[in-house]
Design a protein around this motif. Structure first.
Motif, short mmCIF file in Angstrom:
data_model
loop_
_atom_site.label_atom_id
_atom_site.label_comp_id
_atom_site.label_asym_id
_atom_site.label_seq_id
_atom_site.Cartn_x
_atom_site.Cartn_y
_atom_site.Cartn_z
N VAL A 141 -55.84 -84.72 49.58
CA VAL A 141 -55.56 -84.25 50.95
C VAL A 141 -56.84 -84.27 51.77
O VAL A 141 -56.86 -84.77 52.91
CB VAL A 141 -54.96 -82.83 50.92
CG1 VAL A 141 -54.79 -82.28 52.35
CG2 VAL A 141 -53.62 -82.82 50.19
N TRP A 142 -57.93 -83.76 51.19
CA TRP A 142 -59.23 -83.72 51.88
C TRP A 142 -59.64 -85.14 52.29
O TRP A 142 -60.04 -85.38 53.45
CB TRP A 142 -60.27 -83.11 50.96
CG TRP A 142 -61.54 -82.66 51.61
CD1 TRP A 142 -61.90 -81.39 51.96
CD2 TRP A 142 -62.68 -83.49 51.97
NE1 TRP A 142 -63.15 -81.37 52.51
CE2 TRP A 142 -63.65 -82.65 52.54
CE3 TRP A 142 -62.94 -84.84 51.87
CZ2 TRP A 142 -64.88 -83.12 52.99
CZ3 TRP A 142 -64.17 -85.33 52.33
CH2 TRP A 142 -65.12 -84.46 52.90
N TYR B 283 -57.57 -86.57 55.25
CA TYR B 283 -58.09 -86.07 56.53
C TYR B 283 -59.37 -86.79 56.94
O TYR B 283 -59.53 -87.23 58.08
CB TYR B 283 -58.39 -84.57 56.42
CG TYR B 283 -57.21 -83.64 56.50
CD1 TYR B 283 -56.14 -83.89 57.36
CD2 TYR B 283 -57.19 -82.47 55.74
CE1 TYR B 283 -55.07 -83.01 57.44
CE2 TYR B 283 -56.12 -81.59 55.82
CZ TYR B 283 -55.07 -81.86 56.67
OH TYR B 283 -54.02 -80.98 56.76
N ALA C 151 -50.59 -84.62 55.04
CA ALA C 151 -51.94 -84.63 55.59
C ALA C 151 -52.07 -85.69 56.67
O ALA C 151 -52.71 -85.47 57.72
CB ALA C 151 -52.96 -84.87 54.48
N LEU D 225 -54.42 -77.05 53.95
CA LEU D 225 -54.82 -77.78 52.75
C LEU D 225 -54.43 -76.96 51.53
O LEU D 225 -54.88 -75.83 51.39
CB LEU D 225 -56.33 -78.07 52.75
CG LEU D 225 -56.84 -79.17 51.81
CD1 LEU D 225 -58.25 -79.61 52.20
CD2 LEU D 225 -56.85 -78.73 50.34
#
Length: 375
Positions: free
Chosen positions: A259-260, A263, A363, A354
């Motif tokens: 997810v990080w 982004y 995301a 998150l």
């Protein structure tokens, strides 16, 4: 609806909780607590760790262990949760707020030495967003001035500083396993003790000032009052949840990083065009995907973006109201101008949703909504 945060709970957590309820020591320090200690030793090399009822109480234990006195001064960032400061205010010590770096939003190590006085007792550092502070410089400063360093690693389980795991880099490391963190036990935390000389007292403080843990070990037949302390011991039912989470450590870590990274990739062009600043990770750090922040051009734009995301059924929030300019900080004599970078970023930082069970598609939906709004 894309929630802001959500714990990742499976049948494994349920299985261990039921087992703890039926066969465990409900008051704490049972078999699941012992298994958690083994997991942290095997994965992170942590030899001495005690589970606590929260990250807050882990910090409170550290404050007791360093024997804080009334009017001792503690250097601490203002850009943190109130627990970091409450832990030593309860002992009568005073916060000396230090501004933050513009890149990591961690305490600015280059400002620390200028804040040291004869009353300074310790530096409390916060690994904001799971990204460690620059501990080589901070520890050098502390050693030169005879100060303790407390690592508030509440957000940083699994992150590394120059190859060393967060929570293991100073005298005391404090973790949180709150439901908003990467690895959870509902409410809970842990204190890592680097020097064995503090362990026996830490065990007593954690057990309301008594040597109850020696009864469980079979070393004494009754426990008695030895020191100050409080009820810092979590139930083994909660430890059962954390035990399952740690068995799923790699799965949870990878999901959060996915997810990080989504982004980070999708918002790159917004940063290049000057519409936001993305989360920054220095070369010395390996992060755990705990949080993804963006820094927007103004407070007004942040407010409008939050409303726009809400219209898309996406929950996003500010991170902290800086402590130095919060009502309690002002009562203690601080002013907004005392930490200008903290004050500025406090108005412009936005934390995007998150959590481990969030998908890359979700995301991407959030990132596109941010991108479309800013463009």
């Amino acid at each position: 609806m894309i929630r802001f945060t959500k714990s990742s709970i499976t049948e494994l957590e349920e299985k261990y909780v039921v087992d703890a309820l039926r066969n465990g020591l409900l008051s704490g320090d049972g078999k699941y607590t012992a298994r958690v200690y083994d997991q942290f030793k095997e994965r992170f090399g942590i030899e001495r760790m005690l589970l606590t009822t929260s990250g807050t109480t882990a910090l409170e234990m550290a404050s007791i262990l360093i024997d804080l006195d009334i009017d001792d001064e503690i250097i601490v960032p203002s850009f943190t949760f109130s627990s970091t400061v409450n832990a030593f205010l309860l002992r009568g010590a005073k916060p000396i707020f230090c501004d933050i770096r513009k890149d990591t939003m961690n305490i600015d190590e280059n400002l620390i030495e200028g804040l040291i006085t004869p009353k300074t007792k310790a530096i409390y550092c916060v690994d904001y967003a799971g990204i460690p502070c620059d501990y080589d410089k901070i520890n050098d400063i502390a050693n030169n001035h005879g100060l303790f360093v407390i690592e508030d690693a509440a957000q940083a389980v699994g992150s590394k500083y120059k190859g060393r795991y967060c929570g293991t880099i100073t005298e005391f490391g404090c973790f949180s396993f709150h439901e908003t963190k990467n690895y959870v036990m509902g409410e809970g935390g842990g204190i890592v003790i680097s020097d064995e000389k503090y362990l026996e007292r830490a065990e007593i403080i954690r057990e309301k000032g008594t040597n109850r843990r020696n009864v469980l070990r079979g070393l004494v037949d009754k426990y008695t009052w030895h020191d100050i302390g409080s009820s810092f011991l979590p139930s083994d039912v909660l430890a059962a949840i954390l035990c399952a989470q740690m068995e799923r450590y790699d799965e949870i870590m990878q999901k959060r990083l996915n997810v990080w990274n989504t982004y980070h990739a999708m918002l790159e062009d917004c940063e290049k065009s000057g519409k936001l600043i993305r989360q920054f990770v220095p070369d010395y750090a390996e992060h755990n995907g705990h949080m993804y922040n963006i820094i927007l051009p103004s407070e007004e734009i942040r407010t409008k973006l939050i409303a726009e995301l809400k219209r898309h059924e996406v929950s996003a929030y500010i991170c902290y109201v800086p402590l130095h300019s919060a009502p309690k900080g002002m009562q203690l004599g601080w002013n907004p101008s005392d930490c200008p970078i903290t004050e500025d970023y406090g108005k412009r930082v936005l934390r995007l949703p998150l959590y481990a069970d969030m998908t890359a598609e979700q995301a991407g939906f959030v990132a596109k909504a941010v991108h479309d709004f800013l463009n």
